[in-house]
Design a protein around this motif. Structure first.
Motif, PDB file in Angstrom:
ATOM      1  N   ARG A 150       1.039  -1.210   0.224  1.00 43.03           N
ATOM      2  CA  ARG A 150      -0.218   0.142  -0.063  1.00 43.03           C
ATOM      3  C   ARG A 150       1.359   1.430  -0.111  1.00 43.03           C
ATOM      4  O   ARG A 150       0.226   2.363  -0.438  1.00 43.03           O
ATOM      5  CB  ARG A 150      -1.414   0.313   1.476  1.00 43.03           C
ATOM      6  N   SER A 196       1.008   2.818  -7.698  1.00 43.56           N
ATOM      7  CA  SER A 196       0.770   4.110  -7.842  1.00 43.56           C
ATOM      8  C   SER A 196       0.441   5.095  -7.509  1.00 43.56           C
ATOM      9  O   SER A 196       1.041   5.383  -6.264  1.00 43.56           O
ATOM     10  CB  SER A 196      -1.227   4.004  -8.136  1.00 43.56           C
ATOM     11  N   GLU A 238      -1.738   7.324  -6.419  1.00 42.77           N
ATOM     12  CA  GLU A 238      -1.926   7.309  -4.489  1.00 42.77           C
ATOM     13  C   GLU A 238      -1.406   6.296  -3.808  1.00 42.77           C
ATOM     14  O   GLU A 238      -1.532   7.367  -2.935  1.00 42.77           O
ATOM     15  CB  GLU A 238      -3.219   6.256  -5.367  1.00 42.77           C
ATOM     16  N   ASN A 239      -0.759   5.381  -3.924  1.00 46.09           N
ATOM     17  CA  ASN A 239       0.087   4.293  -3.055  1.00 46.09           C
ATOM     18  C   ASN A 239       1.284   4.924  -2.544  1.00 46.09           C
ATOM     19  O   ASN A 239       1.934   5.598  -1.312  1.00 46.09           O
ATOM     20  CB  ASN A 239      -0.107   3.460  -3.532  1.00 46.09           C
ATOM     21  N   ARG A 242       1.071   8.231  -0.018  1.00 49.56           N
ATOM     22  CA  ARG A 242       0.575   8.181   0.747  1.00 49.56           C
ATOM     23  C   ARG A 242       1.435   8.393   2.483  1.00 49.56           C
ATOM     24  O   ARG A 242       0.669   8.876   2.980  1.00 49.56           O
ATOM     25  CB  ARG A 242       0.100   7.080   0.701  1.00 49.56           C
ATOM     26  N   ASP A 248       2.678  14.768 -12.808  1.00 49.88           N
ATOM     27  CA  ASP A 248       2.060  13.390 -11.059  1.00 49.88           C
ATOM     28  C   ASP A 248       2.660  14.572  -9.543  1.00 49.88           C
ATOM     29  O   ASP A 248       1.530  14.312  -9.158  1.00 49.88           O
ATOM     30  CB  ASP A 248       3.392  12.248 -11.298  1.00 49.88           C
ATOM     31  N   GLN A 291      -1.035  16.822  -8.335  1.00 48.86           N
ATOM     32  CA  GLN A 291      -1.728  15.753  -7.714  1.00 48.86           C
ATOM     33  C   GLN A 291      -1.230  15.472  -6.801  1.00 48.86           C
ATOM     34  O   GLN A 291      -1.992  15.837  -6.018  1.00 48.86           O
ATOM     35  CB  GLN A 291      -2.307  14.354  -8.926  1.00 48.86           C
ATOM     36  N   ARG A 331      -3.234  17.416  -3.543  1.00 50.63           N
ATOM     37  CA  ARG A 331      -3.789  16.506  -2.364  1.00 50.63           C
ATOM     38  C   ARG A 331      -3.337  16.627  -1.088  1.00 50.63           C
ATOM     39  O   ARG A 331      -3.766  17.194   0.286  1.00 50.63           O
ATOM     40  CB  ARG A 331      -3.087  15.037  -1.802  1.00 50.63           C
TER      41      ARG A 331
END
Length: 366
Positions: A178, A182, A184-185, A188, A225, A228, A232
């Motif tokens: 996780r 990606s 998104e990962n 994290r 990238d 994004q 966030r």
């Protein structure tokens, strides 16, 4: 004074002008990472020089996270008394100058794993889940110490190939859980660090973040990238994002960017429009750093929607540059040429301007 002289409010912090002293490692702490007299003198000069917001050099959040022998540390409460002295120096002599401490972890090298060059030598996947969680918590505790020491904000180093940047970049993140794969990962870890920091300092304490706009590596993240990631972070509540770029070997990269820019300044200016759009609707301010030396360029950058001008190398040789550009009839650019000799030598000596070192001219004659 133009736009540069206008105050700016970031969360609860009022900044008197648009100059931000961008962080660089000072190499002036003692061997254990305590604030030493040389550090106090450096920040005394910077505070008196007119900068609105100073961000200190990186301070490690864990003992394993130090990258330089004489780097500041903030991984234990024992460092708070020295940090209080530093904050007091800036606030006593800075005429309203504000100061943030940059917190950081150097990356997997600090855990004792392989830390090779850009050839796949990184082994981020060797980090165990409990180590990741411990480091996330360490960032939060470090931020709490910064606030307790009396600083005005905390800054997180999320760029240049150090630990947070390592997680973000596909070049250096080889995990398949996780925490990797990606985007998104990969983001994290940064978002969890932010959550830990915010949880320790509260909603009113400014949290700043240094972020790449491009890795400048084959297969690395680009502006597509990082917009994004910026969105966030802004949506999560980061108060200021400082735009920079590159992973490791910063002196070589800066020399390359300088050559490509030619007579132009502001290496990462092309990323501003996309980043401004990314944080639109959030309260997040933007700062731009990288090769900025002259008043017209600074004013131009502010006119493009950047909130603060990040400079560092010019302040190594001229800590009073902001005062001169704002209030003196002498508006000449900094004498700094971005030669990068200061960065070449930083690993083995305290930061200083090598090109304009008086002793250097003597050595050339010998």
């Amino acid at each position: 004074m133009g736009l540069l002289g206008k105050p700016l409010k970031i969360n609860s912090m009022e900044i008197k002008n648009r100059f931000l002293r961008s962080a660089t490692v000072e190499n002036m702490a003692d061997i254990e990472g305590y604030v030493a007299d040389a550090l106090l003198k450096l920040y005394y000069d910077l505070a008196r020089g007119g900068t609105g917001l100073i961000v200190t050099g990186a301070a490690s959040v864990e003992a394993s996270g130090r990258a330089f022998v004489n780097q500041m540390s903030v991984y234990d409460d024992k460092f708070i008394p020295g940090l209080k002295k530093l904050a007091k120096v800036v606030h006593t002599y800075g005429g309203g100058c504000k100061c943030a401490v940059q917190i950081f972890h150097q990356g997997t090298a600090g855990y004792g794993y392989s830390y090779g060059a850009m050839d796949g030598g990184y082994r981020l996947n060797d980090l165990k889940e409990d180590e990741i969680q411990q480091t996330i918590a360490a960032f939060g505790r470090a931020a709490r110490r910064v606030k307790e020491a009396g600083f005005d904000a905390v800054a997180v180093h999320g760029a240049h190939g150090y630990l947070l940047s390592e997680f973000l970049s596909p070049v250096t993140n080889n995990r398949d859980d996780r925490w990797g794969g990606s985007l998104e990962n990969r983001m994290r870890f940064s978002l969890e660090v932010y959550s830990a920091v915010r949880g320790q300092v509260g909603t009113d304490f400014p949290v700043l973040w240094k972020l790449n706009t491009n890795d400048y590596l084959e297969g690395g993240n680009t502006i597509k990238d990082y917009v994004q990631v910026a969105k966030r972070l802004a949506d999560a509540g980061v108060d200021l994002i400082e735009l920079s770029g590159g992973i490791k070997e910063q002196s070589k990269l800066r020399a390359k960017l300088k050559a490509e820019a030619g007579a132009k300044e502001a290496y990462f200016l092309q990323a501003v429009e996309a980043m401004r759009e990314a944080v639109a609707g959030a309260r997040t301010a933007l700062s731009l750093t990288g090769g900025i030396r002259s008043l017209p360029v600074m004013e131009e950058i502010l006119g493009k929607g950047v909130d603060l001008i990040g400079i560092c190398r010019p302040l190594i040789c001229e800590p009073d540059l902001p005062e001169r550009l704002l209030f003196s009839p002498d508006k000449r650019p900094s004498k700094c040429t971005s030669c990068n000799l200061c960065l070449h030598h930083i690993a083995r000596q305290p930061v200083k301007c090598v090109e304009y070192d008086p002793f250097r001219s003597i050595l050339k004659k010998i």
